[in-house]
Design a protein around this motif. Structure first.
Motif, PDB file in Angstrom:
ATOM      1  N   HIS A 110       0.810  -1.224   0.000  1.00  0.00           N
ATOM      2  CA  HIS A 110       0.000   0.000   0.000  1.00  0.00           C
ATOM      3  C   HIS A 110       0.841   1.272   0.000  1.00  0.00           C
ATOM      4  O   HIS A 110       0.320   2.359  -0.217  1.00  0.00           O
ATOM      5  N   LYS A 111       2.143   1.192   0.291  1.00  0.00           N
ATOM      6  CA  LYS A 111       2.937   2.405   0.542  1.00  0.00           C
ATOM      7  C   LYS A 111       2.972   3.357  -0.655  1.00  0.00           C
ATOM      8  O   LYS A 111       3.164   4.557  -0.499  1.00  0.00           O
ATOM      9  N   SER A 228       4.671   6.739   7.091  1.00  0.00           N
ATOM     10  CA  SER A 228       3.559   6.342   7.966  1.00  0.00           C
ATOM     11  C   SER A 228       3.369   7.416   9.035  1.00  0.00           C
ATOM     12  O   SER A 228       3.948   8.513   8.926  1.00  0.00           O
ATOM     13  N   GLY A 263       1.844  -0.886  12.041  1.00  0.00           N
ATOM     14  CA  GLY A 263       3.237  -0.564  12.354  1.00  0.00           C
ATOM     15  C   GLY A 263       3.282   0.890  12.797  1.00  0.00           C
ATOM     16  O   GLY A 263       3.435   1.209  13.968  1.00  0.00           O
ATOM     17  N   GLY A 264       3.089   1.784  11.839  1.00  0.00           N
ATOM     18  CA  GLY A 264       2.877   3.194  12.169  1.00  0.00           C
ATOM     19  C   GLY A 264       1.414   3.559  12.031  1.00  0.00           C
ATOM     20  O   GLY A 264       0.998   4.655  12.405  1.00  0.00           O
ATOM     21  N   GLY A 265       0.614   2.648  11.469  1.00  0.00           N
ATOM     22  CA  GLY A 265      -0.832   2.827  11.417  1.00  0.00           C
ATOM     23  C   GLY A 265      -1.423   3.130  10.056  1.00  0.00           C
ATOM     24  O   GLY A 265      -2.643   3.290   9.941  1.00  0.00           O
ATOM     25  N   SER A 266      -0.611   3.182   8.979  1.00  0.00           N
ATOM     26  CA  SER A 266      -1.164   3.739   7.740  1.00  0.00           C
ATOM     27  C   SER A 266      -2.051   2.782   6.940  1.00  0.00           C
ATOM     28  O   SER A 266      -3.059   3.211   6.387  1.00  0.00           O
ATOM     29  N   ASN A 267      -1.706   1.482   6.869  1.00  0.00           N
ATOM     30  CA  ASN A 267      -2.615   0.603   6.115  1.00  0.00           C
ATOM     31  C   ASN A 267      -3.875   0.348   6.928  1.00  0.00           C
ATOM     32  O   ASN A 267      -4.960   0.149   6.375  1.00  0.00           O
ATOM     33  N   GLU A 384       4.083  -8.738   7.681  1.00  0.00           N
ATOM     34  CA  GLU A 384       3.261  -7.711   8.345  1.00  0.00           C
ATOM     35  C   GLU A 384       1.777  -8.034   8.142  1.00  0.00           C
ATOM     36  O   GLU A 384       0.993  -8.101   9.098  1.00  0.00           O
ATOM     37  N   SER A 413      -2.046  -6.031   3.176  1.00  0.00           N
ATOM     38  CA  SER A 413      -1.311  -4.801   2.844  1.00  0.00           C
ATOM     39  C   SER A 413      -0.169  -5.023   1.862  1.00  0.00           C
ATOM     40  O   SER A 413       0.265  -4.080   1.198  1.00  0.00           O
TER      41      SER A 413
END
Ligand SMILES: *Cc1c(COP(=O)(O)O)cnc(C)c1O
Length: 453
Positions: A110-111, A228, A263-267, A384, A413
């Motif tokens: 997704h990044k 993220s 992880g940092g919350g973005s997906n 992940e 993701s």
């Protein structure tokens, strides 16, 4: 029913959803790391373009996706929503399990959704070069695709152990013309300080962020990009959930449970925020939303809600978030993208307000779930993403007990086809589960900056 629900390019959503105006309580202001006073937009202008600084604090509920960004998205978007019929059958569950497949994107995760948007807004404001950090390389490879599209330069500080042990994503970045350095380097003061203390430092995400931010802050025509945590990153990822909403409309369904790794919350934000809008407005009060993390980096399940730095050297603004402390060094688990000490302030706010839940799993059980998913659905999940697979299987098994035909959707993701070395370790029974004693966690809480609130 078909096992894939597609949208055409024409049906791709034209707006991002900004959750800020809908949060149950206002988001705490970021603080300047030196003065510990609320940060001014000027402080951020050294490293971010104005458009992203505005998005960071915007109270506008929907924000147009620029045409050029939509054009690049359309190389792989809208991504398919799958119904996991074969997994349902194996589990013998009455639940319906769906997954949104972000592994279908370039670089396999997704990044790219925020990478393209960030490169675009920087380019618009005349920035020629971006600098960033990357752990296992997912973020760096996504950003290298985006900067290549816009004819910009890119410098990537890659955590040294990954640089040497996970060379494939480094190669992808280099193919796109990025310069990749093994962090810590001698190119920055923060890198030099670490190397003086420990010449063999394996590096960490926190150190690599310090190096990238330092370089961006000291060069006027260079900006920094983060993959993220920040509000504008969560915003760009909501394309995932906006598409998923339309896909559910097509089959006349709506999720009861939404699951994603964090992880940092973005997906997690990307899939869930567009649905949480309905929970926050009171129309879908019973919707359950679950963030899943590794038990060895348990930011949401065992961390503390406090102001903390995003990096090791203390250059980034202080964000109020669930954190394990900026000096926390997570064990070397294989889900590299989930080894971050903090969590997005928006996701932290929602957990504090009981709008979402959090779960954690150990890595061997997560890899077991990935194997079952590969054998039933034919896609190898990234380590992940396999955290979300595991949680979806547990919820589906609960439905079997209670005989409830709930609708579950999770974010796949990324794919795991560049993580085969980790799966080999798993197959050879060399994988370890780590325990994280309470003392270890408390030790790093002591390093949290003192803020009067
Ligand atoms: C980076 C990454 C994650 C974790 O980051 P978030 O910002 O929490 O989404 C999860 N899955 C994949 C495939 C990733 O590359």
């Amino acid at each position: 029913m078909d096992n894939r629900i597609y949208l055409s390019t024409k049906e791709m959503p034209s707006k991002y959803y900004n959750i800020l105006p809908d949060l149950p309580t206002p988001l705490a202001m970021p603080l300047n790391p030196a003065t510990k006073q609320p940060i001014s937009p000027n402080d951020l202008a050294a490293i971010f373009p104005n458009a992203l600084i505005e998005q960071e604090v915007s109270q506008q509920r929907f924000i147009d996706i620029p045409e050029e960004v939509r054009e690049i998205y359309s190389l792989s978007r809208p991504t398919p929503l799958y119904r996991a019929f074969r997994l349902e059958k194996l589990l013998g569950t009455p639940a319906k399990i769906y997954y949104k497949y972000e592994g279908a994107n370039p670089a396999g995760s997704h990044k790219i959704n925020t990478a393209v948007a960030q490169a675009y807004y920087n380019k618009q404001e005349g920035v020629k070069k971006l600098v960033t950090e990357t752990g296992a390389g997912q973020w760096g490879s996504a950003l290298s695709i985006a900067t290549n599209h816009f004819g910009m330069e890119l410098e990537v500080y890659m955590v040294k152990v990954s640089y040497h042990q996970k060379p494939y994503r480094r190669t992808i970045m280099q193919l796109h013309g990025a310069n990749v350095y093994a962090s810590p380097t001698n190119r920055t003061n923060s890198g030099k300080a670490i190397l003086e203390e420990n010449p063999d430092s394996p590096g960490s995400l926190g150190i690599a962020i310090s190096e990238a931010v330092e370089l961006a802050a000291s060069n006027p025509d260079v900006n920094y990009a983060l993959g993220s945590v920040l509000n504008h990153v969560m915003l760009h990822q909501t394309i995932i959930g906006e598409e998923t909403r339309l896909q559910f409309e097509k089959v006349g369904d709506y999720p009861d449970i939404i699951i994603a790794s964090a992880g940092g919350g973005s997906n997690f934000a990307g899939l869930s925020f567009p649905f949480l809008r309905d929970k926050l407005s009171g129309t879908k009060k019973d919707l359950r939303v679950i963030a899943v993390e590794p038990s060895s980096c348990p930011t949401l399940t065992r961390g503390k809600l406090a102001y903390d730095f995003g990096d090791t050297a203390g250059y980034t603004p202080l964000l109020k978030m669930y954190t394990l402390g900026h000096n926390f060094m997570p064990p070397a688990i294989h889900a590299g993208g989930l080894r971050y000490h903090g969590m997005a302030p928006t996701v932290s706010n929602l957990l504090k307000n009981n709008m979402i839940e959090a779960m954690s799993f150990k890595q061997i059980e997560v890899f077991d779930a990935a194997k079952i998913f590969l054998q039933t659905e034919g896609i190898l999940p990234a380590p992940e993403s396999a955290h979300a697979v595991k949680a979806a299987m547990i919820e589906a098994e609960k439905c079997k007990q209670t005989k409830e035909g709930k609708t579950i959707v999770f974010n796949l993701s990324g794919h795991g086809f560049l993580d085969l070395a980790s799966f080999e370790t798993y197959l050879n029974n060399k994988m370890e589960d780590y325990q994280l004693p309470e003392e270890t966690i408390f030790r790093y809480f002591a390093d949290l900056p003192q803020i009067d609130e």
